[in-house]
Scaffold this motif. Structure first.
Motif, PDB file in Angstrom:
ATOM      1  N   ALA A  95      -7.697 -12.962  28.788  1.00 55.81           N
ATOM      2  CA  ALA A  95      -7.345 -12.948  27.373  1.00 55.81           C
ATOM      3  C   ALA A  95      -6.621 -11.644  27.081  1.00 55.81           C
ATOM      4  O   ALA A  95      -7.142 -10.773  26.389  1.00 55.81           O
ATOM      5  CB  ALA A  95      -8.578 -13.105  26.498  1.00 55.81           C
ATOM      6  N   GLN A  96      -5.415 -11.519  27.603  1.00 58.21           N
ATOM      7  CA  GLN A  96      -4.710 -10.237  27.524  1.00 58.21           C
ATOM      8  C   GLN A  96      -4.373  -9.851  26.089  1.00 58.21           C
ATOM      9  O   GLN A  96      -4.584  -8.709  25.673  1.00 58.21           O
ATOM     10  CB  GLN A  96      -3.429 -10.298  28.350  1.00 58.21           C
ATOM     11  CG  GLN A  96      -3.664 -10.433  29.831  1.00 58.21           C
ATOM     12  CD  GLN A  96      -3.683 -11.883  30.265  1.00 58.21           C
ATOM     13  OE1 GLN A  96      -3.903 -12.787  29.472  1.00 58.21           O
ATOM     14  NE2 GLN A  96      -3.448 -12.106  31.545  1.00 58.21           N
ATOM     15  N   PHE A  97      -3.862 -10.834  25.340  1.00 52.66           N
ATOM     16  CA  PHE A  97      -3.492 -10.537  23.960  1.00 52.66           C
ATOM     17  C   PHE A  97      -4.704 -10.102  23.156  1.00 52.66           C
ATOM     18  O   PHE A  97      -4.658  -9.156  22.374  1.00 52.66           O
ATOM     19  CB  PHE A  97      -2.844 -11.771  23.323  1.00 52.66           C
ATOM     20  CG  PHE A  97      -2.503 -11.597  21.887  1.00 52.66           C
ATOM     21  CD1 PHE A  97      -1.514 -10.717  21.499  1.00 52.66           C
ATOM     22  CD2 PHE A  97      -3.179 -12.306  20.912  1.00 52.66           C
ATOM     23  CE1 PHE A  97      -1.207 -10.549  20.178  1.00 52.66           C
ATOM     24  CE2 PHE A  97      -2.875 -12.141  19.589  1.00 52.66           C
ATOM     25  CZ  PHE A  97      -1.884 -11.259  19.218  1.00 52.66           C
ATOM     26  N   LEU A  98      -5.809 -10.805  23.401  1.00 50.93           N
ATOM     27  CA  LEU A  98      -7.038 -10.483  22.682  1.00 50.93           C
ATOM     28  C   LEU A  98      -7.504  -9.069  22.999  1.00 50.93           C
ATOM     29  O   LEU A  98      -7.986  -8.352  22.114  1.00 50.93           O
ATOM     30  CB  LEU A  98      -8.105 -11.484  23.079  1.00 50.93           C
ATOM     31  CG  LEU A  98      -9.027 -11.937  21.977  1.00 50.93           C
ATOM     32  CD1 LEU A  98      -8.210 -12.432  20.818  1.00 50.93           C
ATOM     33  CD2 LEU A  98      -9.909 -13.025  22.482  1.00 50.93           C
ATOM     34  N   VAL A 146      -5.352  -6.726  20.962  1.00 51.86           N
ATOM     35  CA  VAL A 146      -5.730  -6.772  19.546  1.00 51.86           C
ATOM     36  C   VAL A 146      -7.067  -6.075  19.335  1.00 51.86           C
ATOM     37  O   VAL A 146      -7.260  -5.345  18.355  1.00 51.86           O
ATOM     38  CB  VAL A 146      -5.790  -8.238  19.068  1.00 51.86           C
ATOM     39  CG1 VAL A 146      -6.487  -8.340  17.740  1.00 51.86           C
ATOM     40  CG2 VAL A 146      -4.405  -8.792  18.957  1.00 51.86           C
ATOM     41  N   GLY A 188      -3.542 -16.656  28.049  1.00 52.05           N
ATOM     42  CA  GLY A 188      -3.876 -15.703  27.004  1.00 52.05           C
ATOM     43  C   GLY A 188      -2.721 -14.818  26.583  1.00 52.05           C
ATOM     44  O   GLY A 188      -2.912 -13.900  25.806  1.00 52.05           O
ATOM     45  N   LEU A 248      -0.227 -18.073  22.704  1.00 53.27           N
ATOM     46  CA  LEU A 248      -1.078 -17.950  21.538  1.00 53.27           C
ATOM     47  C   LEU A 248      -0.294 -18.137  20.257  1.00 53.27           C
ATOM     48  O   LEU A 248      -0.747 -18.822  19.341  1.00 53.27           O
ATOM     49  CB  LEU A 248      -1.760 -16.577  21.526  1.00 53.27           C
ATOM     50  CG  LEU A 248      -3.234 -16.607  21.880  1.00 53.27           C
ATOM     51  CD1 LEU A 248      -3.367 -16.390  23.360  1.00 53.27           C
ATOM     52  CD2 LEU A 248      -3.976 -15.553  21.144  1.00 53.27           C
TER      53      LEU A 248
END
Lengths: 106, 166
Positions: free
Chosen positions: B50-53, B56, B126, B131
């Motif tokens: 979940a790289q974007f997560l 963030v 991710g 997303l």
């Protein structure tokens, strides 16, 4: 990224331990700021669960990611409002122990 | 194999930092340890694809919320020692309440038998491209509601923070 062979249970146990630490701090601490930090710990342990379940049960879907994203957004709102309330309490009582704020207890 | 060691390292850092949040006496130390815990959790998100997560999470938690906490602690000059737990009975009750949840959860995980994909290989899911596509198609309404929530929280925080509302 890294193709992991970690079992799902490991992540769940980690999240459970962090949840326990959060609940313990929430109940035992007197300082309002520390209580707020315990709430953040609890929310984060739940987020780990969401992402782990998303990866291991439905790796082609994104529901868990979005739930986590919205939890982060709500946590940010909650922290802002709670800190405004804490500053007001400090102005009134000159400290932020929960035990001073008992007007609505009786 | 490498990812397992990374997992153990990140987990021990996260749990140590979470414990130190409660153990350290000065609120400012608690805040800094909580930041460390958030970085470890962001590492877990990267392990979970979940790289974007993860990004963030670092921006919002370590960047925004922790700065808010730090400013409050410094502004209110809360760095007083000696504030420490209430009576022993409350600590005991807290251990029971939290420990029951912990034991129940771990007991469930041990005997738990779901249709688990053993080695998920979808690594790109991710990233921000995927997303964004789903977010602005299927989750548009929650996204807009989130902005309204932020507006309400902002107005509420400013109203509460003002000196004299009367």
């Amino acid at each position: 990224m890294i193709n992991s062979g970690i079992p799902l249970q490991y992540f769940l146990v980690l999240a459970a331990i962090m949840f326990f630490v959060g609940v313990y701090g929430f109940i035992t601490r007197k300082n309002l700021i520390t209580i707020l930090m315990s709430i953040e710990l609890i929310l984060n342990s739940v987020n780990i669960n969401f992402v782990a379940f998303n990866k291991y049960l439905y790796p082609d879907k994104l529901q868990g990611h979005f739930f986590t994203l919205f939890v982060i957004a709500v946590a940010a709102c909650e922290a802002a409002v709670a800190i405004a309330i804490i500053i007001n309490i400090f102005r009134r009582f000159n400290n932020i122990d929960v035990e001073n704020v008992d007007e609505m207890k009786y | 194999m490498l990812s397992k060691y990374i997992f153990y390292f990140l987990s021990s850092v996260a749990i140590y930092a979470a414990l130190m949040v409660l153990i350290s006496k000065k609120p400012i130390h608690s805040v800094l340890y909580l930041t460390l815990a958030f970085f470890a959790i962001a590492g877990h998100y990267i392990l979970l694809n979940a790289q974007f997560l993860a990004v963030v999470h670092i921006i919002v938690y370590a960047g925004a919320i922790m700065v808010l906490f730090l400013f409050t602690v410094m502004l209110l000059n809360l760095n007083i020692e000696g504030e420490f737990p209430k009576k022993n009975i409350i600590k005991f009750a807290a251990v029971i309440v939290g420990g029951l949840i912990l034991i129940t959860l771990i007991g469930t995980f041990r005997t738990y038998d779901l249709e688990i994909i053993k080695n998920p290989t979808l690594n790109q899911i991710g990233l921000v491209k995927n997303l964004g596509k789903v977010l602005f198609k299927e989750y548009l309404l929650p996204f807009e509601l989130c902005s309204i929530l932020f507006l309400a929280a902002m107005v509420g925080a400013v109203m509460l923070g003002k000196k004299d509302i009367q």
